[in-house]
Enzyme design. Structure first.
Site, mmCIF file in Angstrom:
data_model
loop_
_atom_site.group_PDB
_atom_site.id
_atom_site.type_symbol
_atom_site.label_atom_id
_atom_site.label_comp_id
_atom_site.label_asym_id
_atom_site.label_seq_id
_atom_site.Cartn_x
_atom_site.Cartn_y
_atom_site.Cartn_z
ATOM 1 N N LYS A 75 5.429 -11.230 5.534
ATOM 2 C CA LYS A 75 5.045 -10.020 4.802
ATOM 3 C C LYS A 75 5.682 -8.866 5.557
ATOM 4 O O LYS A 75 5.247 -8.504 6.652
ATOM 5 C CB LYS A 75 3.518 -9.869 4.760
ATOM 6 N N ALA B 28 -2.558 -3.749 -1.011
ATOM 7 C CA ALA B 28 -3.083 -2.559 -0.330
ATOM 8 C C ALA B 28 -3.749 -1.559 -1.268
ATOM 9 O O ALA B 28 -3.303 -1.349 -2.400
ATOM 10 C CB ALA B 28 -1.999 -1.826 0.450
ATOM 11 N N ASN C 198 -7.742 -6.904 2.009
ATOM 12 C CA ASN C 198 -8.390 -7.207 3.280
ATOM 13 C C ASN C 198 -9.652 -6.371 3.467
ATOM 14 O O ASN C 198 -10.781 -6.858 3.439
ATOM 15 C CB ASN C 198 -7.386 -6.963 4.425
#
Lengths: 271, 65
Positions: free
Chosen positions: A110, A198, A220
């Site tokens: 990534k 994100a 996350n």
């Protein structure tokens, strides 16, 4: 895509395939900021994610924290996607990717080349350059990018076969800041796996990305910082499945004015 | 000689990167190494000399988003 009537479409489902590997879950999960390793493991399992992002950091000879973390990740059993988080230059990102390939035994990376500390937005110029270097060296690059179409084109030319545009700044939880841009990206590259990476804060944000036809969502903080990370992980898994199902089912076209859903014909006259 | 290990100056008695890792007590830990900013694959550590003032980075798996 099958045209049923003037405005109705349905889409056949397809595998979630990334560089030749297929996955059932379209949720990709970060492993940072959980209250404990056990809660990370619970959340990862509850999410159904088959891909976990990881990083490389300095290892203390005395503490050897990384070794414990690596055992935990191996026990969970998911595929790992190492990142180059925190890299602000092409050189740092490329070197970090090389080190990650050795440690994690994977060509996947990534790729993050950060351009600005407050927004953590990608340095797209450095990103394209690093993607070209790494792709030529056999890496399978997952670039963390913006929704910019021209940058996307350059990343594909550089060898990327997946694109990961941001929804909003990392850790912000703002959702999809530029739905128009994300929709345009989807329309421009119908065959390229697109993953919103994100800025996702709520399951509804993830569902919205999937309803746009995105192939997956990487998140996350929204799970790690939830009051109950495992329960939130489950909610995200369900939202992503629901969003995908909605996309395949062919959402209705919105309109500006009301349109009665109950038949007008046959309405009684009661005046 | 003195080298910088993960940003900390340390005294190490080693001629190669492999010997330095051993002397620093990393043992068989799963780590990746860089010397003066350049990646050094594990297979090349035995053949990579370490000199006074060198900067060694020793990285391992960690949480990431």
């Amino acid at each position: 895509m099958t045209l049923l009537q003037d405005t109705r479409t349905v889409t056949q489902d397809s595998d979630f395939t990334l560089y030749g590997s297929s996955f059932r879950s379209r949720l990709m999960l970060g492993t940072s900021q959980y209250p404990s390793p056990a809660i990370l493991a619970d959340a990862a399992r509850a999410s159904g994610a088959e891909i976990l992002t990881v990083s490389l950091r300095r290892e203390s000879a005395r503490l050897k924290e990384g070794q414990d973390f690596w055992r935990l990740i191996r026990d969970i059993g998911a595929r790992v996607l190492p990142n180059t988080a925190g890299c602000y230059s092409v050189k740092e990102a490329v070197t970090t990717a090389q080190m990650a390939r050795e440690v994690f035994s994977t060509p996947w990376v990534k790729l993050e080349v950060i351009g600005e500390a407050d927004t953590l937005q990608p340095d797209v110029f450095g990103l394209v350059e690093a993607a070209r270097i790494l792709s030529a060296d056999g890496f399978e690059v997952f670039p963390y990018t913006t929704e910019d179409l021209v940058v996307a084109e350059r990343l594909l030319e550089a060898g990327c076969k997946v694109l990961m545009p941001w929804g909003a700044p990392i850790g912000s939880g703002k959702g999809l800041n530029n739905v128009f841009g994300l929709r345009a990206l989807r329309a421009h590259f119908p065959e390229i796996p697109l993953i919103v990476d994100a800025g996702v804060g709520l399951p509804s944000h993830a569902a919205a990305a999937m309803e746009l036809g995105y192939d997956g969502v990487l998140l996350n903080t929204a799970i790690a910082k939830a009051g109950d990370p495992a329960a939130m992980a489950r909610a995200f898994g369900q939202a992503i499945e629901a969003g995908r199902a909605a996309f395949l089912a062919g959402p209705m076209q919105p309109r500006d004015m009301a349109a009665p859903s109950t038949p007008v014909v046959g309405r009684a006259v009661l005046t | 000689m003195k080298v910088h290990v993960n940003g900390q100056e340390q005294e190490v008695d080693a001629q190669t990167l492999a010997a330095a890792l051993s002397a620093l007590d990393y043992g068989e830990a799963k780590v990746a190494t860089a010397l003066n900013g350049e990646f050094v694959p594990a297979r090349l550590r035995e053949a990579t000399p370490v000199r006074d003032g060198d900067r060694i980075e020793i990285l391992a798996p960690r949480q990431g988003g």
